[in-house]
Design a protein around this motif. Structure first.
Motif, PDB file in Angstrom:
ATOM      1  N   ARG A   3       0.832  -1.203   0.000  1.00 48.75           N
ATOM      2  CA  ARG A   3       0.000   0.000   0.000  1.00 48.75           C
ATOM      3  C   ARG A   3       0.863   1.248   0.000  1.00 48.75           C
ATOM      4  NH1 ARG A   3      -3.139  -3.139   3.762  1.00 48.75           N
ATOM      5  NH2 ARG A   3      -1.977  -2.178   5.460  1.00 48.75           N
ATOM      6  N   ASP A  29      -2.035   3.548   3.489  1.00 45.75           N
ATOM      7  CA  ASP A  29      -1.568   3.604   4.865  1.00 45.75           C
ATOM      8  C   ASP A  29      -1.306   5.069   5.204  1.00 45.75           C
ATOM      9  OD1 ASP A  29      -1.652   0.853   5.212  1.00 45.75           O
ATOM     10  OD2 ASP A  29       0.445   0.584   4.634  1.00 45.75           O
ATOM     11  N   VAL A  53      -6.014  -0.303   7.571  1.00 45.73           N
ATOM     12  CA  VAL A  53      -4.729   0.169   7.059  1.00 45.73           C
ATOM     13  C   VAL A  53      -3.772   0.394   8.224  1.00 45.73           C
ATOM     14  CG1 VAL A  53      -5.804   1.256   5.050  1.00 45.73           C
ATOM     15  CG2 VAL A  53      -5.434   2.617   7.133  1.00 45.73           C
TER      16      VAL A  53
END
Length: 266
Positions: A3, A29, A53
């Motif tokens: 991410r 994130d 996240v």
């Protein structure tokens, strides 16, 4: 990490917290920084549970010259790089220039001008190398209209962010890096509570001039994704910005001299 990571300054409340939630909802994130560690931790827990996240929190005061480097060093130690930067941290410094302390003005400039400049400069090369990046500089409608008495450097700093964002936008047309100056007007947040102008501003402004922090941040996210160099949220604010461009400078300055004291504690 698969991410991407968004770094949001001034993330503990208002527009910053709203940006954090929006980026998390799009699978990023987060690295959240502000002075209030307890607020950051609560927000991190909320976002982590809702969106699944990773959320890193970094308590830092951007008035400290070493803060921008320390924030990025912390991320590097966690093996992370910044894919999206939201330079949102900021505040107003009430009073006229002569009656405020130089030390307070210097701290203001470090938070509002030097820190966003340094953060952008430090993360931009990596963004260019990876061919992807997003930089949102939260400026203000105040940066698009003439200055007024009181809060002397606020409009000047916001105008700087607008011009710097425009130049960065042009410099990165072919790099995959999008840069936007977000220029909100009156926004429901803690901004006016912190600088003690809440009652004065509330009495002087009609409800239709105000926008919610979530709405402002959503517009900012859409603008940087579309790679628009400047975004002014809300029809009334767009009209004010356009009007300020059209009328002669001396008329605009006279208007601010008449209207300004309603909005600023001097």
């Amino acid at each position: 990490m698969d991410r991407r990571l968004a770094l949001v300054t001034g993330a503990s409340a208002g527009i910053g917290a709203a940006f954090a939630r929006i980026y998390a909802s799009h699978g990023y994130d987060l690295a959240l920084t502000a002075r209030r560690a307890d607020r950051l931790e609560r927000l991190a827990e909320e976002i982590g549970l809702r969106h699944g996240v990773e959320v890193l929190t970094i308590a830092a005061d951007l008035a400290e010259p070493e803060a921008p480097a320390a924030i990025l060093d912390h991320l590097e130690a966690h093996g992370r790089v910044v894919d999206a930067l939201v330079n949102n941290a900021g505040y107003g410094l009430p009073g006229t220039f002569a009656e405020t302390r130089l030390a307070d003005q210097q701290a203001f400039l470090r938070v509002m001008l030097e820190a966003p400049t340094e953060l952008a400069h430090r993360v931009l090369p990596g963004m260019v190398e990876r061919r992807f990046g997003r930089i949102v500089n939260v400026a203000s409608l105040a940066g698009l209209v003439p200055g007024s008495a009181g809060h002397t450097l606020y409009g000047a700093v916001k105008a700087y962010l607008v011009k710097a964002s425009q130049s960065l936008h042009l410099e990165n047309q072919a790099t995959g890096v999008h840069v936007t100056a977000l220029c909100p007007g009156f926004t429901y947040s803690e901004f006016h509570d912190v600088n003690g102008t809440r009652s004065q501003i509330g009495a002087a402004t009609p409800p239709w001039l105000w926008m919610g922090a979530d709405e402002v941040a959503a517009i900012g996210y859409e603008a940087v994704e579309a790679n628009r160099p400047v975004s002014v949220p809300g029809a009334p604010n767009k009209a004010i910005a356009a009007f300020a461009k059209l009328i002669p400078d001396d008329w605009a300055l006279a208007l601010m001299a008449w209207q300004g004291p309603r909005f600023r504690k001097v």
